[in-house]
Motif scaffolding. Structure first.
Motif, PDB file in Angstrom:
ATOM      1  N   ASP A  55     -96.964  -0.584  17.177  1.00 46.78           N
ATOM      2  CA  ASP A  55     -95.964  -1.495  17.725  1.00 46.78           C
ATOM      3  C   ASP A  55     -96.506  -2.339  18.887  1.00 46.78           C
ATOM      4  OD1 ASP A  55     -96.176   0.619  19.470  1.00 46.78           O
ATOM      5  OD2 ASP A  55     -94.020   0.815  19.823  1.00 46.78           O
ATOM      6  N   TYR A  56     -97.813  -2.282  19.135  1.00 46.51           N
ATOM      7  CA  TYR A  56     -98.453  -3.059  20.209  1.00 46.51           C
ATOM      8  C   TYR A  56     -98.630  -4.486  19.727  1.00 46.51           C
ATOM      9  CZ  TYR A  56    -101.610  -3.729  24.220  1.00 46.51           C
ATOM     10  OH  TYR A  56    -102.188  -4.139  25.384  1.00 46.51           O
ATOM     11  N   LYS A  57     -98.017  -5.443  20.428  1.00 46.34           N
ATOM     12  CA  LYS A  57     -98.023  -6.835  19.996  1.00 46.34           C
ATOM     13  C   LYS A  57     -99.098  -7.639  20.718  1.00 46.34           C
ATOM     14  CE  LYS A  57     -93.138  -6.732  19.025  1.00 46.34           C
ATOM     15  NZ  LYS A  57     -92.066  -6.193  19.791  1.00 46.34           N
ATOM     16  N   LYS A  58     -99.447  -8.785  20.151  1.00 54.58           N
ATOM     17  CA  LYS A  58    -100.428  -9.676  20.773  1.00 54.58           C
ATOM     18  C   LYS A  58     -99.976 -10.081  22.173  1.00 54.58           C
ATOM     19  CE  LYS A  58    -101.812 -11.635  16.348  1.00 54.58           C
ATOM     20  NZ  LYS A  58    -101.750 -12.808  15.479  1.00 54.58           N
ATOM     21  N   LEU A  59     -98.688 -10.331  22.311  1.00 54.09           N
ATOM     22  CA  LEU A  59     -98.132 -10.715  23.605  1.00 54.09           C
ATOM     23  C   LEU A  59     -98.321  -9.592  24.627  1.00 54.09           C
ATOM     24  CD1 LEU A  59     -96.633 -12.855  25.206  1.00 54.09           C
ATOM     25  CD2 LEU A  59     -94.488 -11.828  24.428  1.00 54.09           C
ATOM     26  N   ASP A  64    -100.962  -7.405  29.358  1.00 49.24           N
ATOM     27  CA  ASP A  64    -101.738  -6.328  29.988  1.00 49.24           C
ATOM     28  C   ASP A  64    -102.992  -6.860  30.671  1.00 49.24           C
ATOM     29  OD1 ASP A  64     -99.868  -4.469  29.242  1.00 49.24           O
ATOM     30  OD2 ASP A  64    -101.022  -3.690  27.538  1.00 49.24           O
ATOM     31  N   ILE A  65    -103.661  -7.833  30.065  1.00 49.10           N
ATOM     32  CA  ILE A  65    -104.841  -8.430  30.688  1.00 49.10           C
ATOM     33  C   ILE A  65    -104.446  -9.172  31.966  1.00 49.10           C
ATOM     34  CG2 ILE A  65    -106.607 -10.225  30.436  1.00 49.10           C
ATOM     35  CD1 ILE A  65    -106.885  -9.344  27.533  1.00 49.10           C
ATOM     36  N   HIS A 113    -105.775  -7.711  35.754  1.00 48.93           N
ATOM     37  CA  HIS A 113    -106.642  -8.525  36.607  1.00 48.93           C
ATOM     38  C   HIS A 113    -105.864  -9.348  37.638  1.00 48.93           C
ATOM     39  CE1 HIS A 113    -110.130  -7.408  34.283  1.00 48.93           C
ATOM     40  NE2 HIS A 113    -109.440  -7.639  33.179  1.00 48.93           N
ATOM     41  N   ARG A 114    -104.551  -9.091  37.742  1.00 47.35           N
ATOM     42  CA  ARG A 114    -103.673  -9.763  38.719  1.00 47.35           C
ATOM     43  C   ARG A 114    -103.794 -11.283  38.629  1.00 47.35           C
ATOM     44  NH1 ARG A 114    -104.517  -5.905  44.002  1.00 47.35           N
ATOM     45  NH2 ARG A 114    -103.777  -4.012  42.993  1.00 47.35           N
ATOM     46  N   LEU A 115    -103.744 -11.772  37.395  1.00 48.77           N
ATOM     47  CA  LEU A 115    -103.860 -13.203  37.168  1.00 48.77           C
ATOM     48  C   LEU A 115    -102.510 -13.882  37.373  1.00 48.77           C
ATOM     49  CD1 LEU A 115    -106.006 -13.103  33.912  1.00 48.77           C
ATOM     50  CD2 LEU A 115    -106.802 -13.347  36.262  1.00 48.77           C
ATOM     51  N   VAL A 116    -102.542 -15.152  37.775  1.00 46.28           N
ATOM     52  CA  VAL A 116    -101.335 -15.951  37.943  1.00 46.28           C
ATOM     53  C   VAL A 116    -101.454 -17.150  37.020  1.00 46.28           C
ATOM     54  CG1 VAL A 116     -99.967 -17.299  39.568  1.00 46.28           C
ATOM     55  CG2 VAL A 116    -101.099 -15.205  40.335  1.00 46.28           C
TER      56      VAL A 116
END
Length: 178
Positions: free
Chosen positions: A148-152, A157-158, A162-165
């Motif tokens: 049930d893990y989706k691409k979104l 999660d990435i 990595h605390r991306l904005v």
């Protein structure tokens, strides 16, 4: 994901008695070939990339004259690396042992056939081996993830790890600036 993975690592060999020939590589009980790349006694390069090999020929023989043994690593019929050993024979003791080892790394193209070949001026009892010590491989990660893990979820999660904005691009509404 393109990574170094055990899928294309192999170790195979074979032995016999001869004064020279191509060693017909066989996986055998102590060998391994995780990717099934040993075909017709040769290692067939599965993916274009950088590979590293170590190869060896060991054994013994009996001769009344000095002996020369050459072990070759080949790509098809082309020699790409070789090791030679010269043995001075003592007439009082015509038996000899030998151990030739070599290593080689380079970039190869998918479909190249790597083998080992040797030649000698004496009949040898030998064991020849080829070990693929480094090879690129494709690794499929989907079986490692929950169904049930989706691409979104993967992208989210990435971004979280990595605390991306993400901010919308003012010049192009289809782009985000990370």
């Amino acid at each position: 994901i393109y990574t170094e993975f055990l899928g294309n690592i192999a170790y195979a060999g074979n032995g016999g008695e001869s004064d020279g020939e191509e060693v017909d590589l066989v996986v055998g009980t102590r060998g391994y070939d995780f990717g099934g790349n040993i075909v017709n006694g040769r290692y067939v390069i599965p993916t274009t990339g950088s590979y590293a090999f170590s190869y060896q020929l060991i054994g013994d023989g009996l001769s009344s004259t000095d002996v020369s043994i050459t072990l070759r690593l080949r790509n098809g019929a082309t020699t790409i690396d070789s090791v030679t050993q010269f043995i001075t024979i003592d007439p009082a003791d015509p038996e000899f042992v030998f151990n030739l080892t070599g290593s080689f790394s380079n970039t190869f193209t998918a479909g190249d056939e790597i083998n080992i070949n040797f030649g000698s001026n004496a009949t040898l009892s030998y064991l020849g081996t080829l070990r693929v010590t480094d090879a690129p491989s494709d690794m499929v990660i989907s079986p490692l993830l929950a169904e049930d893990y989706k691409k979104l979820d993967f992208i989210k999660d990435i971004i979280t790890k990595h605390r991306l904005v993400l901010a919308p691009d003012k010049n192009n509404s289809n782009n985000f600036i990370i």
